[in-house]
Design a protein around this motif. Sequence first.
Motif, PDB file in Angstrom:
ATOM      1  N   UNK A   7      -8.756  -1.540  -5.261  1.00 14.55           N
ATOM      2  CA  UNK A   7      -9.097  -2.791  -4.814  1.00 14.55           C
ATOM      3  C   UNK A   7      -8.071  -3.413  -3.870  1.00 14.55           C
ATOM      4  N   UNK A   8      -6.829  -3.034  -3.886  1.00 13.60           N
ATOM      5  CA  UNK A   8      -5.749  -3.577  -3.244  1.00 13.60           C
ATOM      6  C   UNK A   8      -5.783  -2.931  -1.932  1.00 13.60           C
ATOM      7  N   UNK A  27       0.772  -1.162   0.020  1.00 18.08           N
ATOM      8  CA  UNK A  27       0.194   0.091  -0.021  1.00 18.08           C
ATOM      9  C   UNK A  27       1.023   1.236   0.013  1.00 18.08           C
ATOM     10  N   UNK A  28       1.782   1.116   0.896  1.00 18.97           N
ATOM     11  CA  UNK A  28       2.826   2.488   0.812  1.00 18.97           C
ATOM     12  C   UNK A  28       3.480   2.650  -0.389  1.00 18.97           C
ATOM     13  N   UNK A  73      -6.530   1.723  19.173  1.00 22.46           N
ATOM     14  CA  UNK A  73      -7.835   1.826  18.468  1.00 22.46           C
ATOM     15  C   UNK A  73      -7.859   2.838  17.117  1.00 22.46           C
ATOM     16  N   UNK A  74      -6.552   3.368  16.713  1.00 23.16           N
ATOM     17  CA  UNK A  74      -6.603   4.330  15.646  1.00 23.16           C
ATOM     18  C   UNK A  74      -7.267   4.071  14.268  1.00 23.16           C
ATOM     19  N   UNK A  75      -7.917   4.893  13.852  1.00 27.68           N
ATOM     20  CA  UNK A  75      -8.346   4.381  12.355  1.00 27.68           C
ATOM     21  C   UNK A  75      -7.519   4.850  11.375  1.00 27.68           C
ATOM     22  N   UNK A  76      -6.270   4.861  11.682  1.00 24.53           N
ATOM     23  CA  UNK A  76      -5.037   5.181  10.527  1.00 24.53           C
ATOM     24  C   UNK A  76      -5.138   3.968   9.616  1.00 24.53           C
ATOM     25  N   UNK A  77      -4.672   4.476   8.495  1.00 27.99           N
ATOM     26  CA  UNK A  77      -4.655   3.492   7.250  1.00 27.99           C
ATOM     27  C   UNK A  77      -3.358   2.727   7.425  1.00 27.99           C
ATOM     28  N   UNK A  78      -2.108   3.244   7.623  1.00 22.81           N
ATOM     29  CA  UNK A  78      -0.997   2.412   7.918  1.00 22.81           C
ATOM     30  C   UNK A  78      -0.602   2.298   9.181  1.00 22.81           C
TER      31      UNK A  78
END
Length: 327
Positions: A203-204, A142-143, A219-224
Amino acid sequence: MSDFPSGKNDGRGNFSKSTYTRYRDVVNDFLQTQDVSDLMEVEPRDINRWNQLLQRRDYARTTRDGKLETLEVFFKWAESEWRAPRGDKQLSETIIRKRDDLDVSGDEKSRAGDDNHRISTKRAEKIAGHLAKHQYASRQMIEFLLIYHVGIRKSGLLSINCDDVKPRKGIIQIRNRPEETGVRLKRGNNGERDVNIASGVMSVVTDYIEENRTQPKDGSDALLTSWAGRIDDSTLYRDITGLTKCGECTDDDGNSLVNQNASDCPESIGCHDLRRVAITRMRDEGVSWDTISGRVNATVQMLKDHYDSPTHSQAADRRKEEILNAL
């Protein structure tokens, strides 16, 4: 160190105030980050660690070369004054070797850009293909994909929450929420925008969120994320250099480089340089400067001066259609 260099009046010798300040700041950064209290006890590995720190800070090669050059001048002075090791352990020689590895030409120094520290589009595509086969929908994939696909800065990438990903709209929202995320966009609120994401890349990203994203304990909503929470820029840097190292370099003991020391590979690049590859790729594919400007959040002039770095062949290919039509 206050008497480096000696001066007639203010301790700056013939240096301008700005030059004196630059020397002082670079030397102090080295001394403080490497916890140096006695120059005679400094070893080459301290130089190596500081050079790696400059890489982790994601400075352009020309910037790193300039800082190393400043430190080189300082240690040449210290050696001449018998205040630093001489002979086989001359630290200035270690710095010279590090600068030789960077191979920054005089022409590069005269420009703000950093043309050679990059990977080719072909190699970037190969890395993406390897990730799709062996590390599909991993955090590292993703990065890499989002920097290469969007040309996003590391601050923008680190700021993304899962809720910012909008698959139905085909966009990812980039928002400046430093109090919530701990990450400030480089241009603050002026860096906010929505970026279009190709369906394959989206999609990925959604597969990563649904299947492979680590649920952090905070509990963070962070993507990474890691288990602790939103990852920081040093983790992101290690991930990108780990993906772009050549795979053949080894450490002093003959062991293959891992993410922690991947920056020792001369072929590895950081986030800033991968962003430059992405911008060059968009230009090669015919995307207008104005569109790229909005996508990567930089002015057209800034992009032309600092980021677009085509090879001679790529530049010729860009001109080809216009020239052939004209002639």
